[in-house]
Design an enzyme around this catalytic site. Sequence first.
Site, short mmCIF file in Angstrom:
data_model
loop_
_atom_site.label_atom_id
_atom_site.label_comp_id
_atom_site.label_asym_id
_atom_site.label_seq_id
_atom_site.Cartn_x
_atom_site.Cartn_y
_atom_site.Cartn_z
N PRO A 2 -42.90 -3.40 -49.00
CA PRO A 2 -41.92 -2.93 -49.99
C PRO A 2 -40.87 -2.02 -49.34
O PRO A 2 -41.20 -1.15 -48.54
CB PRO A 2 -42.79 -2.15 -50.98
CG PRO A 2 -44.15 -2.74 -50.83
CD PRO A 2 -44.28 -3.10 -49.39
N GLU A 3 -39.61 -2.27 -49.67
CA GLU A 3 -38.52 -1.46 -49.15
C GLU A 3 -38.00 -0.55 -50.27
O GLU A 3 -38.59 -0.48 -51.35
CB GLU A 3 -37.43 -2.36 -48.57
CG GLU A 3 -37.94 -3.21 -47.41
CD GLU A 3 -36.86 -4.03 -46.74
OE1 GLU A 3 -35.66 -3.75 -46.94
OE2 GLU A 3 -37.21 -4.97 -46.01
#
Length: 271
Positions: A2-3
Site C-alpha cells: 500500500p502506498e
Amino acid sequence: MPELPEVETTRQGLLPFLPAKIEQVDVRAPKLRYPLQGIEQLTGSTFTNIERRSKYLLFQTSSHTTLLSHLGMTGRFAVLDSSVPLAKADHVIFHLDTGQQLRYHDPRRFGIMLPIPTVELHEHPLLVNLGPEPLTNDFTATTLHSSLKNRKTPIKVALMDSKVVVGVGNIYASESLFRAGIRPTRAANKLSKAECTTLVHCVKETLAEAIAAGGSSLKDFAHTDGKLGYFQAQFNVYGRADKPCHTCGTPIEKLTQAQRSTFYCPQCQPR
C-alpha cells in the site's frame, strides 16, 4: 505494498467510527515486523483521531499514547461486528464500546504496530528524517529542486526517497513522471526548476486522483469495508508494458530501477 493513497483511504475509512473506547485488546501473534508489545495497555483509553505521516497511520488516544502503524506488504484494518468469525491473519483485535471490533489483518506479518508516548512521536526514528508531505504546501518546486541538486540518481529513484518527499511509491512515481513528460532514467540533478514545477503539480494531481478513486487494488489492498480501489483502471503506464500508450500509441516500455519495475512511454517521456 500500500502506498500513500491506500493509507490515506484507510484513514478516511476509519475516521467515521471514532471516537471509540477500547474495552479489550487481543494480540494473537508475537510479532509483526517488530514484536507486538504494550498494545494491551491501551485498554480503557479512547481512540480520538487518526492522522497520517507518509505511509504511517497515527492512532491518537486519550491516554496520550499514539499507536503508530504501517500496513507493510499485506496489512489492512477493518471495523467488523463482533459476530464475524476471526480470520487466521487477524493478528490484533481492538474490542470497542460500540460493540464492534477494529481488526488488523496481515497475512505476511510485515506491518508495524508500536505504542509511542505522543510527546515523543515526532522524535521517533521512523518519523524524524521524513521529507515533506506531497499534498501540502511544504512540497514545492523550490524544495524539490533544492533536494535534487546533489543527487545523481535517476529521478524515479529520487522521487521514491522519503527524504525527498514522502509517500510517492513505485506506482505513483511512474504515473507522475509520465504526466510530467519526464523519463524516469533522467539524472535527478539535471531537472530544471521548470521541470520541478511541472513534476510537483503532477505528483499532487496523481495522488489526489488516486485518493478520490479509493487507491489502487492490485494484490492485497482493500478498503476498511472490504471494497476495492479502482485507480488502477486509470493507469497510463504502470503495469502496461508492451501495451499502446493512451496518448500516442507507442508501446509502453519496462525497466528495473532499484529492484523495482518502472514503466514509461519512450515517445511521451523523451530522453
